[in-house]
Design an enzyme around this catalytic site. Structure first.
Site, PDB file in Angstrom:
ATOM      1  CG  HIS A 150       0.026   1.122  -9.835  1.00  0.00           C
ATOM      2  ND1 HIS A 150      -0.957   0.781 -10.735  1.00  0.00           N
ATOM      3  CD2 HIS A 150       0.575   2.258 -10.282  1.00  0.00           C
ATOM      4  CE1 HIS A 150      -1.013   1.714 -11.665  1.00  0.00           C
ATOM      5  NE2 HIS A 150      -0.093   2.610 -11.421  1.00  0.00           N
ATOM      6  CD  GLU A 164      -7.419  -1.761 -13.019  1.00  0.00           C
ATOM      7  OE1 GLU A 164      -7.408  -2.740 -12.239  1.00  0.00           O
ATOM      8  OE2 GLU A 164      -8.393  -1.027 -13.171  1.00  0.00           O
TER       9      GLU A 164
END
Length: 775
Positions: A716, A687
């Site tokens: 997200h 990430e």
């Protein structure tokens, strides 16, 4: 002898996740803020009643949060970030959710595939970053601190909750995060300014804490618990030095302060902590049992010693006889100034065993959830006071002895396999450059190859089919047909998008840990053993009760079916041994390293079967490897040695031509880069989009040799990233990592997103890769 009992915190989500459902209904606009507040009030009253009925001397107030306890303190201390530009008409609760979810958020139940932080990027301001609460799988909202940060007291919600408890007739102990831990957990936001240290804000923060303690004192609160778990860390000298003057100032208010530490030994901070000017000290008797005698000797006799003697992090029944053997000599030394408690907040364990009627009867006797831990504390108090409950103690002895002797726990075949491991079982046949050449010849991928992290949207139809199958309403054959159809659908969409390496989409998987645990010996599952991860997001960790082994292949048939639908490479998707360990409740009768090794051999068998079936790329996800790092640096090397070895044992069974991927997310890795490199994965996906590729700087400076897939968009968020945005990130990545070693992928799995936004984002991602190839 006067012994008092208390807890540091209680699960706030509710016995049946009532808070989760209320939150999500409110975010969808289905229930009002007043209705949500009423739900919170009902849950608090119910949880206080449980504490009272267990005979606790105090109920704990201040541990309840609609999203997160650190977010509560950001608002309590008046340091909401100015960047949110709150509307004057916004209620405090609306502002609170904006910090947690971003402005105009569309969804909060986004997550990776098990339990990771989320980050909303929406118009007007993205949410606060999230990070792991010390070495737990709970996520807190990170305070943003800068030289412009100002603190002010906004304590009406806390005082109202104190009044609620007092009106119900309870003796109240208020619980707060201590000022130094609050600052430590923050992030320095200093654009254009250098040299700022968040500790510099302590001077202006302390008067606000002092005013808060005074308000609590005026309201009749005699004890305030201030949590300072950073005393269990390797603190810089400036932070250590700040404690004495800070607590001297707070002690002037005249309210009794119980300083709470947990999760780690105090070590070099022990004498400092014991001499702080506070009325009492709480220590973790499970994580630091060896320090109990020293703490008892160092802590002045007039101060209260609170011992965390019941494990607040795990679900095993307490060995009451062993606990009493520890407590009896300490109680004699303390001359009555002794409190008993769990080690930490019970937030980290499920609510109650009462609903677990389907759980194996023998295993059920070995367990204690939050409500049962209240009873254990009461039993220990009565036994110390000379009024033991003989029947309860006998039942405890029987359960403890049964678990130790059970043949279900100990398997000779697993022990024999561990003993047969060779010293070279964790090594690939060839070095990475040699493997890379062989893999490139086999896979023939373009530059900047595109892929995803593993999961695709779990639609309502998928969830409905799984639920129907679990209830016995849908036959196994029909369920498998439906899942194959969903896999074909995912493969077809990836083909249409032009992705280079495909995944089967994981339609058949309920969860990246639970799915594997259900097929491994040594695991058991609860029905309602939910634990809050953040906000409304809850996880149901499996319980590893015995030796682990794999009876049969777990993923091979699904992966082979997916590969049969395409000529492109299909990744086999597995969860790694350390993540399976970290996201489970783990047996405590053997070292965690031994359990990790058992898990690594089970997943190794699956890796070998996938390779034999012709799968040329296998991803072994390890997002939790950083999370397992001990809080003390001195203990980190040993952990990283066995954790990375467990991964290598899992992966090293394959030949050079099989490409091993791993995935990591939502943690800081720059301080363990040598160990990440030692895992020797051919490709690591990480990430990086939230940090604008900051993490890659460390990898570049380290000169990481293997291939890397930096996430180019945050899964997200409902926001669809543009192709130029992703090109910009890839250009940044190319400046520090050789372009020939770069992959293009999202930050994490797409399980919680919808198909429309998923396809739009991936279409832009493929276009970004094509632009990079043409540059």
């Amino acid at each position: 002898m006067t012994i008092r009992t208390h807890i540091l915190g209680f699960p706030r989500i509710g016995a049946a996740r009532e808070l989760k459902w209320a939150l999500e209904s409110h975010w969808r606009g289905e229930v009002s803020e007043a209705t949500l507040e009423a739900t919170g009030q009902q849950l608090r009253a119910r949880h206080w009643a449980l504490q009272r009925d267990a005979g606790l001397a105090y109920v704990t107030v201040g541990d309840f949060a609609f999203y997160d306890q650190v977010a509560n303190h950001i608002q309590l201390l008046g340091c909401e970030p100015a960047r949110f530009s709150f509307d004057a008409a916004q209620s405090p609760l609306s502002r609170y959710f904006t910090m947690a979810r971003g402005n105009d958020s569309q969804a909060d139940h986004a997550g990776c595939t098990h339990s990771h932080a989320h980050h909303e990027h929406t118009a007007g301001g993205h949410a606060l970053e999230m990070s792991k609460w010390f070495d737990t799988n709970y996520h807190y909202l990170v305070p943003e601190l800068s030289p412009q940060t100002r603190f002010s007291l906004a304590c009406e919600r806390l005082l109202a909750e104190v009044a609620e408890a007092q009106a119900l007739g309870h003796q109240v102990k208020a619980a707060l995060i201590g000022p130094l831990t609050f600052l430590w957990l923050g992030k320095e936001k200093t654009p254009g300014e250098s040299g700022f240290q968040r500790l510099a804000l302590l001077e202006q923060l302390l008067p606000v804490y002092g005013a808060l303690l005074d308000r609590l004192k005026q309201q009749g609160v005699s004890w305030v618990q201030l949590d300072e778990p950073i005393l269990g860390l390797d603190l810089p000298n400036a932070w250590r030095s700040a404690f004495e003057s800070a607590y001297w100032q707070l002690n002037q208010v005249g309210v009794n302060i119980l300083l709470a530490t947990y999760f780690s030994p105090l070590e070099e901070n022990l004498s400092l902590t014991c001499r702080l000017p506070v009325a009492g000290l709480h220590v973790d008797g499970i994580r630091a049992p060896h320090e109990l005698i020293s703490v008892t000797d160092w802590l002045p006799a007039h101060k209260v010693l609170s011992i965390g003697i019941v494990d607040g992090r795990n679900i095993w029944r307490t060995d009451l006889d062993a606990a009493l053997a520890v407590l009896l000599p300490l109680a004699a030394k303390r001359n009555g100034h002794l409190w008993l408690a769990p080690t930490c907040s019970l937030l980290h364990v499920p609510f109650s065993l009462e609903a677990e009627t389907d759980l194996d009867g023998e295993i059920r006797t070995w367990l204690a959830f939050a409500t049962e831990k209240l009873t254990e504390i009461a039993l220990l108090k009565d036994a110390l006071a000379g009024h033991p409950d003989d029947a309860a103690l006998a039942m405890s002895r029987l359960a403890i002895a049964g678990r130790r002797a059970s043949p279900r726990v100990h398997r000779a075949s697993v022990t024999q396999r561990l003993q047969a491991l060779t010293p070279t079982a964790d090594r690939r046949d060839s070095s990475f450059p040699q493997r890379q050449a062989v893999q490139r010849a086999r896979l023939r991928l373009p530059d900047f190859p595109t892929t995803t992290i593993g999961s695709f949207p779990q639609t309502a139809a998928i969830r409905a089919a799984r639920a129907s199958h679990q209830r016995g309403e849908l036959a196994s054959a029909e369920y498998e047909n439906q899942m194959r159809a969903e896999i074909a659908h995912a493969v077809g969409r990836q083909e249409a998008l032009g992705l280079d390496v495909l995944v089967h989409g994981e339609a058949e998987r309920n969860d990246m840990v639970e799915y594997f645990g259900e097929q491994l010996d040594g695991f058991v599952f609860t029905r309602l053993g939910w634990v809050q991860s953040y906000g409304s997001r809850c996880v149901k960790p499996p319980v590893i009760y015995g030796d682990v082994q794999r009876p049969a292949a777990m993923t091979v048939a699904w992966t082979v079916h997916a590969q049969s639908l395409t000529h492109k490479p299909m990744k086999g998707m597995l969860t790694g041994p350390v993540t399976l360990l970290q996201w489970s409740f783990v047996r405590d009768d053997q070292p965690r390293a031994t359990t990790a090794l058992q898990l690594s051999l089970a997943i190794r068998d699956e890796v070998q079967d996938l390779e034999t079936a012709g799968i040329g790329i296998i991803q072994i996800d390890e997002p939790a490897i950083r999370e397992g790092l001990p809080l003390r640096r001195g203990q980190g090397e040993a952990y990283l040695d066995w954790a990375t070895r467990a991964f290598r044992i899992t992966a090293s069974v394959v030949k050079d031509a099989t490409q091993i991927h791993t995935h990591m997310c939502y943690a800081q890795f720059n301080d363990i880069l040598p160990q990440i490199a030692a895992m020797d994965a051919d490709v690591i996906t990480i990430e990086t989009s939230r940090s604008d590729m900051e993490l890659l700087t460390g990898l570049g400076q380290f000169q990481y040799l293997n291939e890397i897939g930096p996430g180019v968009y945050d899964i997200h968020s409902p926001r669809i990233p543009s192709t130029p945005d992703m090109v910009k990130l890839l250009q940044k990545a190319s400046a520090v990592i050789p372009p020939a070693n770069l992959w293009v992928n999202p930050d994490c799995g797409l399980k919680t997103r919808g198909w429309a936004e998923t396809e739009a984002a991936l279409k832009n991602m493929v276009a970004a890769a094509q632009q990079m190839r043409a540059a």
